[in-house]
Design a protein around this motif. Sequence first.
Motif, short mmCIF file in Angstrom:
data_model
loop_
_atom_site.label_atom_id
_atom_site.label_comp_id
_atom_site.label_asym_id
_atom_site.label_seq_id
_atom_site.Cartn_x
_atom_site.Cartn_y
_atom_site.Cartn_z
N ALA A 1 48.88 58.61 73.60
CA ALA A 1 50.00 58.67 74.53
C ALA A 1 51.28 59.18 73.88
N HIS A 2 51.45 58.95 72.58
CA HIS A 2 52.68 59.34 71.91
C HIS A 2 52.53 60.58 71.04
N GLY A 3 51.42 61.27 71.20
CA GLY A 3 51.25 62.53 70.50
C GLY A 3 51.23 62.41 68.99
N VAL A 4 50.68 61.33 68.48
CA VAL A 4 50.61 61.13 67.03
C VAL A 4 49.62 62.12 66.44
N THR A 5 50.03 62.79 65.36
CA THR A 5 49.16 63.76 64.70
C THR A 5 48.62 63.26 63.38
N HIS A 6 49.27 62.25 62.77
CA HIS A 6 48.82 61.70 61.50
C HIS A 6 49.11 60.20 61.49
N VAL A 7 48.22 59.42 60.92
CA VAL A 7 48.42 57.99 60.76
C VAL A 7 48.35 57.66 59.27
N VAL A 8 49.35 56.94 58.78
CA VAL A 8 49.32 56.45 57.40
C VAL A 8 49.26 54.92 57.47
N ASP A 9 48.14 54.37 57.04
CA ASP A 9 47.97 52.92 56.99
C ASP A 9 48.54 52.43 55.67
N ALA A 10 49.81 52.04 55.70
CA ALA A 10 50.49 51.53 54.51
C ALA A 10 50.74 50.04 54.65
N THR A 11 49.82 49.35 55.32
CA THR A 11 49.93 47.90 55.46
C THR A 11 49.61 47.23 54.12
N HIS A 12 49.80 45.94 54.08
CA HIS A 12 49.51 45.17 52.86
C HIS A 12 48.04 45.33 52.51
#
Length: 264
Positions: free
Chosen positions: A78-89
């Motif tokens: 829905a928000h047009g995300v092109t890349h995801v970076v999982d920088a969670t703990h």
Amino acid sequence: MSAEPPAVREPARHVLVLGGTTEARRLAEALAADPAYASAYRVTNSLAGRVGAPVLPPGETRIGGFGGAEGLARWITAHGVTHVVDATHPFAERMSFHAAEAEALTGVPTLALRRPGWSPGPGDAWTFADDLAGAAALLPSLGRRAFLTTGRTGLHLFAHLADTWFLVRSVDPPQGPVPPRMEPLLARGPFGLEQERELLARHRVDVLVTKDSGGDATAPKLAAAREAGIPVLVVRRPPVPPGVARAESVDAALRWLGDGGRTL
């Protein structure tokens, strides 16, 4: 009649940073500080909302969960995300698997940004556990005055240890079942070596319990325990989900983004 102003060109790439860590904030800062990145990327930082008064990084911020992997996938689309970076703990295992599942559902490339873990050195007396329940089972054999630095979640797993005294350090006050002999210590890192030395001595700590979080912000406690000859009970971190690209530094994450999420 005056000319119409030129249309504002929206960034071609939308990066969703699943954050809450030092690495997530540093990545957002790096993307905002470099004009080339700032003009090319829109950044949304997502925080779980489990910590009160979080330090907000540059860029847009959303707080709260997505509703599982399918909810995350819907948000990405829905928000047009092109890349995801999982920088969670490193121990945010559920969110990491949701990110991996969302990648499979959407095809949007995902990178797990994980700081390197800690390793024992000369003079260290470390015992490893696979999880917090395993650490609770091993703890009585290692000491009676424990400095517990695993955070407030999972504290209920130590609540049955009536013969162990706990110094529990966390950002927010512990909730739910807690050990009967416990002193809370509300503090946010980084912590210095002298501070950790004084803490161990003042509370007569004889065992340190920690997760393998890695990084420099909380590492001085390990050096202080080594100097004092105190054993350390280390909870191993869960693995990155299979098939997800991985980086150990912000620079590597920037290279991944610059290459369109194809290589490191």
